[in-house]
Design an enzyme around this catalytic site. Structure first.
Site, mmCIF file in Angstrom:
data_model
loop_
_atom_site.group_PDB
_atom_site.id
_atom_site.type_symbol
_atom_site.label_atom_id
_atom_site.label_comp_id
_atom_site.label_asym_id
_atom_site.label_seq_id
_atom_site.Cartn_x
_atom_site.Cartn_y
_atom_site.Cartn_z
ATOM 1 N N LYS A 1 2.431 -2.581 7.440
ATOM 2 C CA LYS A 1 2.801 -2.412 6.036
ATOM 3 C C LYS A 1 4.237 -1.905 5.894
ATOM 4 O O LYS A 1 4.965 -2.319 4.981
ATOM 5 C CB LYS A 1 1.828 -1.454 5.342
ATOM 6 C CG LYS A 1 0.457 -2.047 5.092
ATOM 7 C CD LYS A 1 0.527 -3.250 4.145
ATOM 8 C CE LYS A 1 -0.848 -3.774 3.792
ATOM 9 N NZ LYS A 1 -0.823 -4.958 2.918
ATOM 10 N N TYR B 1 -2.060 -0.879 11.250
ATOM 11 C CA TYR B 1 -1.977 -1.300 9.849
ATOM 12 C C TYR B 1 -0.762 -0.676 9.165
ATOM 13 O O TYR B 1 -0.009 -1.362 8.458
ATOM 14 C CB TYR B 1 -3.264 -0.904 9.128
ATOM 15 C CG TYR B 1 -3.288 -1.228 7.658
ATOM 16 C CD1 TYR B 1 -3.612 -2.508 7.218
ATOM 17 C CD2 TYR B 1 -3.010 -0.253 6.704
ATOM 18 C CE1 TYR B 1 -3.652 -2.803 5.859
ATOM 19 C CE2 TYR B 1 -3.043 -0.544 5.352
ATOM 20 C CZ TYR B 1 -3.357 -1.816 4.932
ATOM 21 O OH TYR B 1 -3.379 -2.103 3.596
ATOM 22 N N SER C 1 0.852 -1.178 0.000
ATOM 23 C CA SER C 1 0.000 0.000 0.000
ATOM 24 C C SER C 1 0.890 1.230 0.000
ATOM 25 O O SER C 1 2.064 1.164 0.384
ATOM 26 C CB SER C 1 -0.888 -0.013 1.254
ATOM 27 O OG SER C 1 -1.470 1.239 1.502
#
Length: 335
Positions: free
Chosen positions: A158, A154, A141
């Protein structure tokens, strides 16, 4: 000439980007192993794979369980003989200020979203390295480079995947291995996660515009699987703009996100189903969520930047040719 069918493993295949990627691989005739927790979503995904022209294998697994992931990989090789492509995509998240996320919740997001990729990669390598071939696609991402408020667990996971993948890539290059690893950095995508993610925000969770359909991500993932020598793909103009801005003016981006990212990640309305952090969202509800979320009307199905990323060789040749023609014209006019 027909393409050789590959054996592809997709984690997080019961919904969202994983579901769209499974369909895309199936459309080229691949055998697709579908890994996730949600039985309803997996059953529906398997039906879509078969209707698209692929062969489906359903394996119910929690990616945070290293032994279960190893067992899942063995089931795939027992059924299909080998693994050509492994797509790490499964994740979990919490939308809340960091101080409102419990230690257990933060740990769970990290175990699924980061360690799930580590365990998936280890399981894939166990079967790919002896054959000296295969491609591992890490679905990332823009948040692998740029943290945003309300998604600290999150974003941390990542970022960790990014560092882990770079280390692994260097090791594979050092050993001269035929196994490749690549990463696909995604923009905001219209998936059901915004209805099932655990959220403590006053409004409903939503992606930050612009929003892309999951099929855009799926095309990039399928391309990356076939061109694993590239270290990374950026999908969507917003991803490219975010990563460039973060490299050039990170402090200004901090202040911009502090002002805008709280409101832009919420809309009006009640929260959706109970969060899927501890159990699959389709479990107690008996519902298949599919690949798309509730943002179809505002989502785009194309990305010029994604095309350029996937075709940068042809694009570069076209630009060079165009520059050559302009130069020749300029020289001719001066004669």
């Amino acid at each position: 000439m027909s393409r050789r069918a590959r054996t592809v493993v997709v984690t997080g295949a019961s919904g969202g980007v994983g579901r769209a990627a499974a369909r895309a691989f199936a459309a080229r005739g691949d055998r697709v192993a579908l890994l996730a927790r949600g039985r309803e979503g997996l059953a529906a995904a398997a039906d879509e794979v078969q209707r698209a022209g692929g062969e489906a294998l359903v394996v119910t697994v929690d990616m945070a369980d290293a032994k279960a992931v190893d067992d899942a990989a063995q089931k795939v090789t027992d059924a299909f003989g080998h693994i050509d492509v492994w797509v790490n995509n499964a994740f979990a998240g919490v939308f809340a200020p960091f101080t409102e996320i419990t230690p257990d919740e933060f740990r769970r997001v990290t175990e699924v979203t980061y360690l799930g990729y580590v365990f998936g990669t280890r399981a894939a390598l166990r079967h790919m390295l002896p054959r000296d071939r295969g491609t591992i696609v890490q679905v990332g991402s823009a948040l692998a480079y740029r943290g945003v408020p309300l998604q600290s667990a999150y974003c941390g996971a990542k970022h960790a995947i990014q560092g882990f993948n770079e280390s692994l890539r260097c090791e594979l290059l050092h050993s001269g291995s035929g196994v490749r690893t690549t990463m696909v950095q995604l923009p905001a995508v219209n998936t059901p996660q915004f209805d099932w993610v655990l959220s403590r925000m006053p409004g409903r969770a939503r992606p930050v515009a612009p929003v892309y359909q999951p099929e855009v991500a799926a095309r990039a993932i399928v391309h990356a699987a076939a061109h694993g020598r590239r270290r990374e793909y950026w999908v969507g103009g917003s991803t490219a703009a975010t990563l460039v801005a973060n490299a050039v003016i990170p402090g200004a981006l901090d202040r911009y996100l502090a002002r805008t990212a709280f409101e832009s990640q919420q809309d009006e309305g009640a929260h959706g189903v109970t969060g899927n952090l501890w159990s699959p969202a389709d479990g107690p509800h008996g519902r298949d969520f599919g690949a798309h979320g509730r943002f179809d009307e505002e989502s785009t199905s194309s990305s010029p930047q994604d095309w350029f990323s996937r075709n940068r060789g042809r694009a570069g040749t076209a630009l060079a040719l165009g520059a050559g023609i302009l130069t020749a014209r300029s020289v001719w006019r001066r004669r």
